[in-house]
Design a protein around this motif. Structure first.
Motif: not given
Ligand code: ADP
Ligand code: MG
Length: 153
Positions: A11, A40-43, A129, A14, A38
């Motif tokens: 994470e 990872g757009k918001t991450t 991951q 990214t 899930g």
């Protein structure tokens, strides 16, 4: 076109890439994020926020569609998933042409409102991951932004 792709394995990786990208963006830039739940757009958006010096915690705006954050430049974080099948215009052009940076999760649901010049990003799961992040610049400004990002990474 200067397409580029990169794999991340945490994470944090990214977020670091997103923060590097943030340093290259300017007022009125629009970045779209596509990928499964899930992915990872918001991450990725959290990393952009860090890069813009946003102090508040960035959360998914699922229930509000747009959240605004104050940073070196304003950040407009949108999740337009709920606009699927509706043609609602919540005043997108004011954000897209405003002084801030717009980040749009699930942007294909509002295709008709997106500016032609923008940066499209797709994030795909490789495994638990690892993610594949693909940058597809639309227009010469974003082409050169991606060329600069490649040099930084
Ligand atoms: P989305 O907004 O696309 O639905 P989120 O960013 O909310 O996705 O969630 C991504 C989830 O995947 C988080 O729980 C994050 O910790 C996890 N994750 C695991 N590996 C990575 C990675 N390499 N990049 C981004 N997120 C990752
Ligand atoms: Mg999200």
């Amino acid at each position: 076109m200067n397409e580029h792709q990169i794999k991340t394995h945490t994470e944090e990786d990214t977020k670091v890439i997103a923060a590097q990208l943030a340093g290259l963006l300017g007022p009125g830039d629009v970045v779209t994020l596509e990928g499964d739940l899930g992915a990872g757009k918001t991450t990725f958006t959290k990393g952009i926020a860090t890069g813009l010096g946003v102090k508040r915690i960035v959360n998914s705006p699922t229930y509000t569609i747009v959240k605004e954050y104050e940073g070196d430049l304003p950040l407009y974080h949108m999740d337009v998933y709920r606009l699927e099948d509706s043609e609602e215009d919540i005043g997108f052009s004011e954000y897209f042409e405003g002084d801030g940076i717009s980040i749009v999760e699930w942007a294909h649901f509002i295709k008709e409102y997106l500016p032609k010049e923008r940066l499209d990003i797709k994030i795909n799961h490789i495994d638990e991951q690892s993610r594949l992040i693909q940058f597809c610049p639309r227009g010469s400004r974003f082409d050169s932004i991606i060329a600069s990002l490649k040099e930084k990474l």
